[in-house]
Design an enzyme around this catalytic site. Sequence first.
Site, PDB file in Angstrom:
ATOM      1  N   ARG A   1      53.393  22.639  -7.910  1.00 16.18           N
ATOM      2  CA  ARG A   1      52.335  23.554  -8.294  1.00 16.18           C
ATOM      3  C   ARG A   1      52.859  24.981  -8.286  1.00 16.18           C
ATOM      4  NH1 ARG A   1      49.262  24.278  -4.673  1.00 16.18           N
ATOM      5  NH2 ARG A   1      50.055  22.806  -3.139  1.00 16.18           N
TER       6      ARG A   1
ATOM      7  N   TYR B   1      53.536  19.289 -14.800  1.00  8.73           N
ATOM      8  CA  TYR B   1      53.684  18.657 -13.490  1.00  8.73           C
ATOM      9  C   TYR B   1      52.395  18.572 -12.664  1.00  8.73           C
ATOM     10  CZ  TYR B   1      56.081  16.939  -9.416  1.00  8.73           C
ATOM     11  OH  TYR B   1      56.501  16.138  -8.393  1.00  8.73           O
ATOM     12  N   GLY B   2      52.124  17.433 -12.111  1.00 10.80           N
ATOM     13  CA  GLY B   2      51.126  17.212 -11.061  1.00 10.80           C
ATOM     14  C   GLY B   2      49.881  18.063 -11.179  1.00 10.80           C
TER      15      GLY B   2
ATOM     16  N   LYS C   1      43.482  18.982  -8.581  1.00  7.21           N
ATOM     17  CA  LYS C   1      43.268  20.236  -7.849  1.00  7.21           C
ATOM     18  C   LYS C   1      42.338  21.179  -8.609  1.00  7.21           C
ATOM     19  CE  LYS C   1      46.142  18.767  -4.813  1.00  7.21           C
ATOM     20  NZ  LYS C   1      45.750  18.442  -3.446  1.00  7.21           N
TER      21      LYS C   1
ATOM     22  N   HIS D   1      40.096  19.271   0.672  1.00  9.82           N
ATOM     23  CA  HIS D   1      41.464  18.738   0.601  1.00  9.82           C
ATOM     24  C   HIS D   1      41.667  17.814   1.805  1.00  9.82           C
ATOM     25  CE1 HIS D   1      46.053  19.790   0.208  1.00  9.82           C
ATOM     26  NE2 HIS D   1      45.748  18.720  -0.481  1.00  9.82           N
TER      27      HIS D   1
ATOM     28  N   SER E   1      49.360  20.639   1.982  1.00  8.08           N
ATOM     29  CA  SER E   1      50.165  19.786   1.113  1.00  8.08           C
ATOM     30  C   SER E   1      51.449  19.336   1.818  1.00  8.08           C
ATOM     31  CB  SER E   1      50.522  20.551  -0.162  1.00  8.08           C
ATOM     32  OG  SER E   1      49.331  20.952  -0.804  1.00  8.08           O
TER      33      SER E   1
ATOM     34  N   CYS F   1      51.833  17.438   4.408  1.00  5.04           N
ATOM     35  CA  CYS F   1      51.754  17.486   5.869  1.00  5.04           C
ATOM     36  C   CYS F   1      51.196  16.191   6.458  1.00  5.04           C
ATOM     37  CB  CYS F   1      50.921  18.672   6.330  1.00  5.04           C
ATOM     38  SG  CYS F   1      51.775  20.240   6.103  1.00  5.04           S
ATOM     39  N   GLY F   2      51.155  15.128   5.672  1.00  2.00           N
ATOM     40  CA  GLY F   2      50.855  13.838   6.279  1.00  2.00           C
ATOM     41  C   GLY F   2      49.505  13.216   5.971  1.00  2.00           C
TER      42      GLY F   2
ATOM     43  N   THR G   1      48.690  11.382   3.188  1.00  2.00           N
ATOM     44  CA  THR G   1      48.933  10.030   2.685  1.00  2.00           C
ATOM     45  C   THR G   1      49.364   9.123   3.839  1.00  2.00           C
ATOM     46  OG1 THR G   1      49.555  10.945   0.560  1.00  2.00           O
ATOM     47  CG2 THR G   1      50.196   8.677   0.978  1.00  2.00           C
TER      48      THR G   1
ATOM     49  N   ASP H   1      43.737  12.380  -0.459  1.00  4.46           N
ATOM     50  CA  ASP H   1      43.969  13.797  -0.798  1.00  4.46           C
ATOM     51  C   ASP H   1      42.697  14.631  -0.906  1.00  4.46           C
ATOM     52  OD1 ASP H   1      45.993  15.794  -1.419  1.00  4.46           O
ATOM     53  OD2 ASP H   1      45.229  15.796  -3.469  1.00  4.46           O
TER      54      ASP H   1
ATOM     55  N   ARG I   1      57.411  12.627  -6.578  1.00  2.00           N
ATOM     56  CA  ARG I   1      56.125  11.957  -6.312  1.00  2.00           C
ATOM     57  C   ARG I   1      56.036  10.615  -7.006  1.00  2.00           C
ATOM     58  NH1 ARG I   1      51.787  15.145  -3.444  1.00  2.00           N
ATOM     59  NH2 ARG I   1      52.891  17.054  -2.926  1.00  2.00           N
TER      60      ARG I   1
HETATM   61  P1  GTP Z   1      49.817  16.344  -0.608  1.00  3.99           P
HETATM   62  O1  GTP Z   1      49.827  15.097  -1.432  1.00  3.99           O
HETATM   63  O2  GTP Z   1      50.876  17.322  -1.002  1.00  3.99           O
HETATM   64  O3  GTP Z   1      48.487  17.001  -0.468  1.00  3.99           O
HETATM   65  O4  GTP Z   1      50.309  15.973   0.860  1.00  3.99           O
HETATM   66  P2  GTP Z   1      50.031  14.908   1.992  1.00  3.99           P
HETATM   67  O5  GTP Z   1      49.369  15.633   3.123  1.00  3.99           O
HETATM   68  O6  GTP Z   1      49.397  13.670   1.499  1.00  3.99           O
HETATM   69  O7  GTP Z   1      51.507  14.634   2.424  1.00  3.99           O
HETATM   70  P3  GTP Z   1      52.283  13.352   2.863  1.00  3.99           P
HETATM   71  O8  GTP Z   1      51.463  12.393   3.670  1.00  3.99           O
HETATM   72  O9  GTP Z   1      52.933  12.786   1.676  1.00  3.99           O
HETATM   73  O10 GTP Z   1      53.330  14.098   3.797  1.00  3.99           O
HETATM   74  C1  GTP Z   1      54.589  13.653   3.863  1.00  3.99           C
HETATM   75  C2  GTP Z   1      55.439  14.454   4.818  1.00  3.99           C
HETATM   76  O11 GTP Z   1      54.853  14.540   6.115  1.00  3.99           O
HETATM   77  C3  GTP Z   1      56.757  13.725   5.007  1.00  3.99           C
HETATM   78  O12 GTP Z   1      57.766  14.688   5.145  1.00  3.99           O
HETATM   79  C4  GTP Z   1      56.520  12.944   6.292  1.00  3.99           C
HETATM   80  O13 GTP Z   1      57.732  12.621   6.924  1.00  3.99           O
HETATM   81  C5  GTP Z   1      55.706  13.937   7.092  1.00  3.99           C
HETATM   82  N1  GTP Z   1      54.862  13.292   8.106  1.00  3.99           N
HETATM   83  C6  GTP Z   1      53.735  12.571   7.887  1.00  3.99           C
HETATM   84  N2  GTP Z   1      53.196  12.136   9.046  1.00  3.99           N
HETATM   85  C7  GTP Z   1      54.004  12.617  10.023  1.00  3.99           C
HETATM   86  C8  GTP Z   1      53.980  12.523  11.449  1.00  3.99           C
HETATM   87  O14 GTP Z   1      53.098  11.914  12.049  1.00  3.99           O
HETATM   88  N3  GTP Z   1      54.978  13.152  12.122  1.00  3.99           N
HETATM   89  C9  GTP Z   1      55.968  13.846  11.491  1.00  3.99           C
HETATM   90  N4  GTP Z   1      56.906  14.449  12.226  1.00  3.99           N
HETATM   91  N5  GTP Z   1      56.041  13.946  10.151  1.00  3.99           N
HETATM   92  C10 GTP Z   1      55.066  13.351   9.438  1.00  3.99           C
HETATM   93  C1  SPV Z   2      49.305  19.005  -3.259  1.00  4.60           C
HETATM   94  O1  SPV Z   2      50.219  19.813  -3.515  1.00  4.60           O
HETATM   95  O2  SPV Z   2      48.457  19.228  -2.354  1.00  4.60           O
HETATM   96  C2  SPV Z   2      49.215  17.732  -3.983  1.00  4.60           C
HETATM   97  C3  SPV Z   2      50.123  17.510  -5.128  1.00  4.60           C
HETATM   98  O3  SPV Z   2      48.387  16.910  -3.640  1.00  4.60           O
HETATM   99  S1  SPV Z   2      49.591  18.258  -6.616  1.00  4.60           S
HETATM  100  O4  SPV Z   2      48.628  17.355  -7.236  1.00  4.60           O
HETATM  101  O5  SPV Z   2      50.750  18.454  -7.460  1.00  4.60           O
HETATM  102  O6  SPV Z   2      48.946  19.510  -6.324  1.00  4.60           O
HETATM  103 MN    MN Z   3      47.079  17.618  -1.925  1.00  5.20          MN
END
Ligand code: GTP
Ligand code: SPV
Ligand code: MN
Length: 606
Positions: free
Chosen positions: A77, A220-221, A229, A249, A271, A273-274, A276, A296, A388
């Site tokens: 983004r 992209y995304g 978003k 979010h 984004s 930060c975990g 998914t 999300d 992604r």
């Molecule tokens: P967006 O799709 O961007 O909104 O993000 P999201 O919050 O869904 O992110 P996602 O779950 O894909 O985050 C993945 C990142 O978080 C990876 O780098 C993981 O290793 C890290 N992560 C997720 N859960 C944990 C946890 O419990 N501990 C640690 N240390 N890292 C974590």
């Molecule tokens: C985020 O960045 O929080 C996402 C990916 O979920 S995107 O749809 O590209 O914004």
């Molecule tokens: Mn997101």
Amino acid sequence: MDYAGTAPAGIPQKLLDWVTEVAELTQPDSVYWCDGSIEERDRMNELLVSGGTFIPLNPAKRPGSFLARSTPSDVARVESRTYICSALEEDAGPTNNWAEPVEMRARLNGLFKGAMRGRTLFVIPFSMGPFGGNISKAGVELTDSPYVVINMRIMTRMGAQALDAIKAGAYWVPAVHTVGYPLIDEAGNRRPDVSWPCNDEKYICHFPETREIWSFGSGYGGNALLGKKCYALRIASVLAHDEGWLAEHMLILKLTDPKGQVFHLTAAFPSACGKTNLAMLRPTIPGWKVETIGDDIAWMRQGPDGRLYAINPESGFFGVAPYTSEKTNPTALHALDHDTIFTNVALTDDGDVWWEGMTDTPPDHLIDWKGQDWTPASETTAAHPNARFTVRADQAESIAPNWEDPAGVPVDVMLFGGRRSTNVPLIAESYDWEHGVFIGATVSSEQTAAAEGAVGALRRDPFAMLPFCGYNMADYWSHWLKVGEKLGDKAPRIFQVNWFRKSADGKWLWPGFGENCRPIEWAVRRVAGEVDAIDGISGRLPCPGDLNIDGLDITNAEMDALFELDPVAWAREADLAEEYFEQFGDREPDELRHQLALLRERIAAA
Ligand code: GTP
Ligand code: SPV
Ligand code: MN
């Protein structure tokens, strides 16, 4: 050209007029109305393969799956090019880029003029949320990108049924997208297409008063899949403010305890930060079950019984691939076994995909996300850090049977979190809704690769909505306070969590992932009234022994470090929060000032 000629029967005049108007401006060769069928999907995939955007993966390893490689300048983004074009600048607020709507319209008109020459304009009718109920809403995206069409087909309920809802009079939001790479110039000269068309100039624009989206230059995304978003957060947050609901979010999950009691939890993390990961959590405590509803975005409305009900407006996951593994998120990994679109991951020699963290030992040879040879000796990563996957939500074995209930699920617990290597404890419960709003408003997090900017830099990301709130952030906080008042004692309980605290030597203090069920179990037991808590500076903390760490290899010193609250560091947090709030002037709700004063009282007493 008769752009309206290809429209299916019975299209409302307003929609037909708008499609014609955009087509006259962008001048595509043809207009195609998407029906969402399998045949259409297959044709679109063939088009993407023959055009070089899609590389088919080995059907024996990953049936129905494709790899796309974006241009290195179009990988995330672009927050610096994302605008809220409200009539008044203060309605966008100090945390958004604002542009004067008349000026921006003029600029966009110039950019969109002829932008689709030589291409097809695809009309994508879609629903955000399951059909039926009073939370879901429709939209129509016009795009010249078949990659967007095929991603929207996974991420939203796209096609004939959405169009039927619009024909029957459903409200819809218009969204226009172009990659900004016309194949024919003004003089009529044609140029060949490229595998990832886009434009160096990018504009992701939102007009909150007229509820319109215009996106130029990126494929992209979140820049291009405009249901996500742009609509489900930026425009929907404005609709939610005006109509008394919430567009957030947040992931949504369903939790069943060993007694069979069911709870629903939502969680806002910035984004990458975990979300998914948490949405697909595999609990390590025996007898607990987690099922996924969304990863999300959550749209939430007060139900007939006075509680807050949440739906996932999406129908797929656009998830971060790197570090998705059998250890961190087996559920996601298995969901990607078939019918998945991968963007910017690495390609193996046998036509499969790989990314950092997928296996302990990388393959000896790969083609990296830029299309170059890669070996473990290479100095760059094989996959882009924001690589992604796009996959249907029901391909996750953890999907809840009722994830498509248009009435949504009643929310018991809300979490706010971010990446904080210091200060913020593993879990703390807010003292009340107002304190919960203060916690949400003061979230800060170390930046990730999900957007351009310095990875690791600490930034404020209130409610994980910094890049996604379509209006003045301070008004958004007031809205949250108002919603809490309406919910009264039926409101979900709010907690702050932090999986990312580090020791002095820079190691994660908390194992995270499946073990995150432990603090969540405590939150649920609080809601069920089964455990007491101790008042702390940042919120209520677990009493000794209440946080279940059975079978976990963690020392008492590490547990203490996870919950340490240093009054000096927290006095600094309070000063920074005050400084941050100042930019909102009079719009900052008094209640947040009051909460800051209460925080300072707790610090002084500590
Ligand atoms: P967006 O799709 O961007 O909104 O993000 P999201 O919050 O869904 O992110 P996602 O779950 O894909 O985050 C993945 C990142 O978080 C990876 O780098 C993981 O290793 C890290 N992560 C997720 N859960 C944990 C946890 O419990 N501990 C640690 N240390 N890292 C974590
Ligand atoms: C985020 O960045 O929080 C996402 C990916 O979920 S995107 O749809 O590209 O914004
Ligand atoms: Mn997101």
